[in-house]
Write a protein that holds these residues in place. Structure first.
Motif, PDB file in Angstrom:
ATOM      1  N   ALA A  40       0.685  -1.549  -0.086  1.00 50.27           N
ATOM      2  CA  ALA A  40       0.087   0.500   0.070  1.00 50.27           C
ATOM      3  C   ALA A  40       0.997   1.437  -0.253  1.00 50.27           C
ATOM      4  O   ALA A  40       0.440   2.500  -1.064  1.00 50.27           O
ATOM      5  N   VAL A  41       2.067   1.601   1.068  1.00 48.32           N
ATOM      6  CA  VAL A  41       3.332   2.443   1.163  1.00 48.32           C
ATOM      7  C   VAL A  41       3.632   2.510  -0.622  1.00 48.32           C
ATOM      8  O   VAL A  41       3.827   4.279  -1.033  1.00 48.32           O
ATOM      9  N   ALA A  42       4.158   1.254  -0.935  1.00 46.73           N
ATOM     10  CA  ALA A  42       4.588   1.510  -2.864  1.00 46.73           C
ATOM     11  C   ALA A  42       3.430   2.057  -3.577  1.00 46.73           C
ATOM     12  O   ALA A  42       3.559   2.587  -4.326  1.00 46.73           O
ATOM     13  N   ARG A  43       2.231   1.801  -3.313  1.00 49.35           N
ATOM     14  CA  ARG A  43       1.181   2.677  -4.921  1.00 49.35           C
ATOM     15  C   ARG A  43       0.995   4.395  -4.665  1.00 49.35           C
ATOM     16  O   ARG A  43       0.939   5.056  -4.871  1.00 49.35           O
ATOM     17  N   ILE A  44       1.585   4.819  -2.949  1.00 47.98           N
ATOM     18  CA  ILE A  44       1.567   5.940  -2.620  1.00 47.98           C
ATOM     19  C   ILE A  44       3.203   6.935  -3.653  1.00 47.98           C
ATOM     20  O   ILE A  44       2.449   7.616  -4.060  1.00 47.98           O
ATOM     21  N   PHE A  45       3.966   6.376  -4.066  1.00 51.18           N
ATOM     22  CA  PHE A  45       4.941   6.401  -4.849  1.00 51.18           C
ATOM     23  C   PHE A  45       4.398   6.825  -5.889  1.00 51.18           C
ATOM     24  O   PHE A  45       4.784   7.598  -7.295  1.00 51.18           O
ATOM     25  N   GLN A  46       3.436   5.228  -6.467  1.00 51.10           N
ATOM     26  CA  GLN A  46       3.354   4.845  -8.135  1.00 51.10           C
ATOM     27  C   GLN A  46       2.292   6.761  -8.247  1.00 51.10           C
ATOM     28  O   GLN A  46       2.311   6.557  -9.367  1.00 51.10           O
ATOM     29  N   VAL A  47       1.078   6.777  -7.295  1.00 53.69           N
ATOM     30  CA  VAL A  47       0.720   7.493  -7.916  1.00 53.69           C
ATOM     31  C   VAL A  47       1.242   8.767  -7.805  1.00 53.69           C
ATOM     32  O   VAL A  47       0.523   9.965  -8.341  1.00 53.69           O
ATOM     33  N   LYS A  48       1.426   9.241  -6.700  1.00 58.47           N
ATOM     34  CA  LYS A  48       2.387  10.189  -7.066  1.00 58.47           C
ATOM     35  C   LYS A  48       3.680  10.547  -7.466  1.00 58.47           C
ATOM     36  O   LYS A  48       4.097  12.109  -8.219  1.00 58.47           O
ATOM     37  N   GLY A  49       3.844   9.806  -8.355  1.00 59.92           N
ATOM     38  CA  GLY A  49       4.677   9.495  -9.080  1.00 59.92           C
ATOM     39  C   GLY A  49       6.207  10.181  -8.279  1.00 59.92           C
ATOM     40  O   GLY A  49       8.116  10.914  -8.431  1.00 59.92           O
ATOM     41  N   ARG A  50       6.523  10.158  -7.473  1.00 62.82           N
ATOM     42  CA  ARG A  50       7.510   9.782  -5.955  1.00 62.82           C
ATOM     43  C   ARG A  50       8.771   9.349  -5.911  1.00 62.82           C
ATOM     44  O   ARG A  50       8.608   8.222  -6.153  1.00 62.82           O
ATOM     45  N   PRO A  51       9.838   9.108  -6.090  1.00 64.37           N
ATOM     46  CA  PRO A  51      11.144   8.562  -5.947  1.00 64.37           C
ATOM     47  C   PRO A  51      11.020   8.209  -3.970  1.00 64.37           C
ATOM     48  O   PRO A  51      10.695   8.661  -3.308  1.00 64.37           O
ATOM     49  N   PRO A  52      11.263   6.834  -5.037  1.00 64.73           N
ATOM     50  CA  PRO A  52      10.658   5.852  -3.309  1.00 64.73           C
ATOM     51  C   PRO A  52      11.671   6.073  -2.231  1.00 64.73           C
ATOM     52  O   PRO A  52      11.616   5.527  -0.863  1.00 64.73           O
ATOM     53  N   SER A  53      12.858   6.535  -2.685  1.00 69.02           N
ATOM     54  CA  SER A  53      14.047   7.115  -1.672  1.00 69.02           C
ATOM     55  C   SER A  53      13.673   8.198  -1.009  1.00 69.02           C
ATOM     56  O   SER A  53      14.365   9.088  -0.157  1.00 69.02           O
ATOM     57  N   HIS A  54      12.251   8.793  -0.934  1.00 70.00           N
ATOM     58  CA  HIS A  54      12.019   9.884  -0.620  1.00 70.00           C
ATOM     59  C   HIS A  54      11.537   9.275   0.806  1.00 70.00           C
ATOM     60  O   HIS A  54      10.045   9.214   0.217  1.00 70.00           O
ATOM     61  N   PRO A  55      11.198  10.073   1.396  1.00 76.53           N
ATOM     62  CA  PRO A  55      10.753   9.296   3.165  1.00 76.53           C
ATOM     63  C   PRO A  55       9.072   9.977   3.193  1.00 76.53           C
ATOM     64  O   PRO A  55       8.896  10.794   2.839  1.00 76.53           O
ATOM     65  N   LEU A  56       8.130   9.365   3.634  1.00 78.24           N
ATOM     66  CA  LEU A  56       7.039   9.333   5.061  1.00 78.24           C
ATOM     67  C   LEU A  56       6.543   9.950   6.058  1.00 78.24           C
ATOM     68  O   LEU A  56       7.630   9.282   6.587  1.00 78.24           O
ATOM     69  N   ILE A  57       5.834  10.073   6.331  1.00 75.07           N
ATOM     70  CA  ILE A  57       5.487  11.095   7.789  1.00 75.07           C
ATOM     71  C   ILE A  57       4.513   9.679   8.068  1.00 75.07           C
ATOM     72  O   ILE A  57       3.299   9.753   7.033  1.00 75.07           O
ATOM     73  N   VAL A  58       4.860   9.537   8.611  1.00 72.03           N
ATOM     74  CA  VAL A  58       3.573   8.154   9.701  1.00 72.03           C
ATOM     75  C   VAL A  58       2.527   9.236  10.594  1.00 72.03           C
ATOM     76  O   VAL A  58       3.109   9.961  11.765  1.00 72.03           O
ATOM     77  N   HIS A  59       1.493   8.624  10.276  1.00 73.22           N
ATOM     78  CA  HIS A  59       0.609   9.921  11.147  1.00 73.22           C
ATOM     79  C   HIS A  59      -0.514   8.755  12.137  1.00 73.22           C
ATOM     80  O   HIS A  59      -0.705   7.678  11.973  1.00 73.22           O
TER      81      HIS A  59
END
Length: 324
Positions: A40-59
């Protein structure tokens, strides 16, 4: 739009099934996924076109849950959490085993936050876990502060959009590196440096080059389609008029120091008189210039104190070199 209990339950089910939910926070709308589901986390990167090396914030829903997600909570981090959570502050700490590396960009640190929005709280409570949620837009573009912004940019790539109205703060959270003895600001945001220093009792630095990767550090970020040019306040009018004469469709962010000045340009928006109102409206203004067909935006930086520091950071990133 009123978000119902049924909406919250449906959104929680989407997260449990590995889907994506756009959710409102007090800062900007986030693109949420189950923080413990690598796919599911990987889908965020795919949808945004975000490089996978850019960390995400956990809420997470409550500061009391922090120990479940990180290796340790230093005294300083706990102090800041007690004062500013829920709120627009993100703490970078050592990653606990519960956090997959997909959510941290491969780092052994994780960015954690408790958002201050009733809809986000309701979703986190119903879901019962952590939600990774970067801004709900294409990577590098202007962050969304309404549900309509999300729908316009991401369309049906998001399974469910929770419409909680316009975000109140309007710029992203302040990110603080709390892994060492002395914290530092990695990204200015909704909690000001002055507020942090008042709680800590000492000055803290704003780091321009950090060993810790965090969101918003790309040279070009928060950027509209139009190119952004930053000049001194007294040069805004002449710069805009010269660009307009050269054939550009110019949008002007008219600073308060020359409020009411006449300027020949395609679109003119006055900077709001208060810094809080400016932060609240900044991303909407940049989107408005795009919608009105501008190809160049002329602006100046505010005083870099209080929320002005965050606004200046966003404008500098918006004016950064674009990928070729």
């Amino acid at each position: 739009m009123t978000v119902t209990t049924s909406d919250i339950e449906k959104a929680a089910e989407v997260l449990r099934a590995g889907g994506l939910v756009a959710l409102p926070t007090e800062t900007v709308y986030g693109l949420g996924a189950n923080a413990e589901d690598p796919a599911a986390v990987a889908r965020i990167f795919q949808v945004k076109g975000r490089p996978p090396s850019h960390p995400l914030i956990v809420h997470i829903g409550d500061a009391k849950q922090l120990d479940d997600w990180v290796e340790e909570v230093p005294t300083t981090a706990r102090l800041l959490a007690e004062h500013f959570w829920p709120g627009p502050l993100t703490l970078v700490l050592r990653r606990g085993r519960r956090v997959p590396l997909e959510a941290t960009g491969g780092l052994q640190t994780v960015a954690m936050r408790v958002p201050d929005h009733p809809v986000a709280h309701a979703l986190l409570s119903a879901f019962g876990g952590g939600v990774t949620a970067p801004s709900a837009n294409r990577f590098g573009s202007v962050s969304p502060t309404t549900a309509d912004h999300v729908r316009a940019e991401l369309g049906d790539a998001v399974e469910f959009v929770l419409d909680g109205g316009a975000c109140t703060v309007g710029v992203e959270s302040t990110i603080v590196d709390a892994t060492g003895e002395i914290p530092s600001i990695l990204r200015p945001g909704g909690v000001t440096r002055e507020d942090l220093e008042a709680v800590l009792g000492y000055s803290i630095a704003v780091s321009s080059a950090s060993r810790v990767r965090v969101p918003g550090q790309h040279p070009s970020h928060y950027a509209p389609r139009a190119r952004v040019v930053l000049v001194e306040p007294e040069k805004v009018v002449i710069e805009a008029e010269q660009a307009q004469e050269l054939g550009h469709q110019v949008g002007v962010l008219l600073p308060t120091s020359i409020a009411g000045a006449a300027v020949k340009a395609h679109a003119v928006v006055a900077v709001p008189p208060s810094v809080a109102a400016y932060a609240h409206g900044l991303f909407g203004i940049l989107r408005e210039f795009d919608q009105r067909g501008c190809d160049l935006i002329v602006a100046s930086l505010p005083m870099e104190e209080g929320l002005g520091l965050a606004i200046a950071n966003r404008l500098r990133r918006a004016a950064g070199p674009r990928p070729s």
